[in-house]
Design a protein around this motif. Structure first.
Motif, PDB file in Angstrom:
ATOM      1  N   ASN A 143       0.822  -1.209   0.000  1.00  0.00           N
ATOM      2  CA  ASN A 143       0.000   0.000   0.000  1.00  0.00           C
ATOM      3  C   ASN A 143       0.858   1.262   0.000  1.00  0.00           C
ATOM      4  N   HIS A 144       0.203   2.405  -0.207  1.00  0.00           N
ATOM      5  CA  HIS A 144       0.975   3.618  -0.420  1.00  0.00           C
ATOM      6  C   HIS A 144       1.746   4.038   0.825  1.00  0.00           C
ATOM      7  N   ALA A 145       1.249   3.718   2.006  1.00  0.00           N
ATOM      8  CA  ALA A 145       1.995   4.059   3.216  1.00  0.00           C
ATOM      9  C   ALA A 145       3.309   3.277   3.262  1.00  0.00           C
ATOM     10  N   ALA A 188      -8.280   7.923  -0.017  1.00  0.00           N
ATOM     11  CA  ALA A 188      -9.299   6.980   0.434  1.00  0.00           C
ATOM     12  C   ALA A 188      -8.940   5.608  -0.119  1.00  0.00           C
ATOM     13  N   PRO A 189      -8.639   4.630   0.722  1.00  0.00           N
ATOM     14  CA  PRO A 189      -8.135   3.348   0.231  1.00  0.00           C
ATOM     15  C   PRO A 189      -9.183   2.553  -0.536  1.00  0.00           C
ATOM     16  N   TYR A 225      -5.358   2.026  -8.151  1.00  0.00           N
ATOM     17  CA  TYR A 225      -4.712   3.027  -9.007  1.00  0.00           C
ATOM     18  C   TYR A 225      -3.204   2.822  -9.118  1.00  0.00           C
ATOM     19  N   GLN A 226      -2.632   2.009  -8.230  1.00  0.00           N
ATOM     20  CA  GLN A 226      -1.217   1.676  -8.394  1.00  0.00           C
ATOM     21  C   GLN A 226      -0.979   1.054  -9.768  1.00  0.00           C
ATOM     22  N   LYS A 259      -5.755  10.479  -7.279  1.00  0.00           N
ATOM     23  CA  LYS A 259      -5.093   9.180  -7.094  1.00  0.00           C
ATOM     24  C   LYS A 259      -4.161   8.869  -8.254  1.00  0.00           C
ATOM     25  N   LEU A 260      -4.610   9.193  -9.444  1.00  0.00           N
ATOM     26  CA  LEU A 260      -3.781   8.940 -10.623  1.00  0.00           C
ATOM     27  C   LEU A 260      -2.453   9.680 -10.501  1.00  0.00           C
TER      28      LEU A 260
END
Length: 270
Positions: A143-145, A188-189, A225-226, A259-260
């Motif tokens: 995840n992004h974190a 927002a996940p 979106y990753q 997000k993109l």
């Protein structure tokens, strides 16, 4: 797994068991997907399948361990190279795997303009399949974190290639990319199982269908979106209509531009 193979005649020393297994193959250095290590295509052995061998030291060796365990897990869900041999020492690793049939999606789109829409549709379908893998079954976190932490370490260690940024960020520093990302937080996940580097070079196409994905070292649970951002960005080279087609076929009616952009910025740091 294709690319621009170049014949080679000298290869770094290998563990004895692996060296014996590869006797009789012709070796070609591959220029796609090296990520700091070396990649070879092994071919031409009568009655034997083509193989790929990745080799790396230090942090690249750690990356190969990550790729190996993820390939073995992902093989139960979508087509990926099969790991046939893996050797790891304290500072070195060798990953041997089967070669997937076909050409990269980038090569296919570039070489077959009339088939571009069908290829994009196949990519969208494959990504939908990947993203429907139950997250409860996935042992990997991307995840992004988590990736922000890795990105910060890469910036501080001077490992980010600032000369390789996209045109929109030409001349930027890694620190500028980092600060720009912060403007798009919090997110927002929307977690799914992601490939992590879902690029046109990491997807193989044969006869209009996706035969699998490669370079799976970043597979893990992350926002969808990753993957969407990386492939959308790659399709931009071939025109906005293909980008729109990809999102529509995937099932995105209205793109989340925040997000993109965040994930495009994040990708610059890896």
């Amino acid at each position: 797994m294709t690319g621009d193979p170049k014949e080679v005649y000298e290869v770094a020393p290998m563990p004895a068991g692996l060296s014996e297994e590869l006797t009789g193959y012709a070796w070609a250095r591959n220029t796609i997907g090296q990520a700091g290590g070396t990649v070879y295509r092994l071919h031409g052995k009568p009655g034997a399948p083509d193989l790929f061998l990745k080799h790396g030291r230090n942090t690249v060796a750690n990356d190969l361990v990550d790729e190996m365990v993820r390939l073995r897990w992902l093989a139960d869900h979508v087509p990926v190279p099969i790991v046939t041999h893996f050797v790891s020492t304290s500072d070195e690793a060798w990953l041997l795997m089967t070669a997937l049939p076909g050409e990269t999606a980038y090569q296919a789109i570039e070489a077959h303009p009339a088939n571009r829409v069908a290829i994009v549709d196949a990519l969208a379908e494959f990504l939908r399949t990947l993203h429907t893998i139950p997250i409860s079954s996935c042992p990997f976190t991307s995840n992004h974190a988590h990736r922000l932490g890795l990105a910060r370490k890469r910036i501080d260690a001077g490992l980010v290639d600032e000369d390789d940024f996209d045109d929109d960020r030409d001349g930027w520093t890694a620190e500028q990319v980092w600060q720009e990302m912060q403007k798009n937080l919090p997110l927002a996940p929307d977690p799914v199982v992601t490939h992590g580097d879902f690029s046109l070079d990491n997807l193989l196409i044969l006869d209009g269908r996706v035969t699998g994905c490669v370079d799976a070292g970043r597979v893990g649970i992350a926002d969808r979106y990753q993957d969407l951002a990386i492939l959308w960005n790659g399709l931009g080279e071939f025109g906005e209509p293909l980008q729109e087609r990809f999102l529509t076929r995937y099932g995105i009616s209205e793109m989340d531009r925040g997000k993109l952009l965040f994930h495009l910025l994040l990708d610059e740091l890896f």
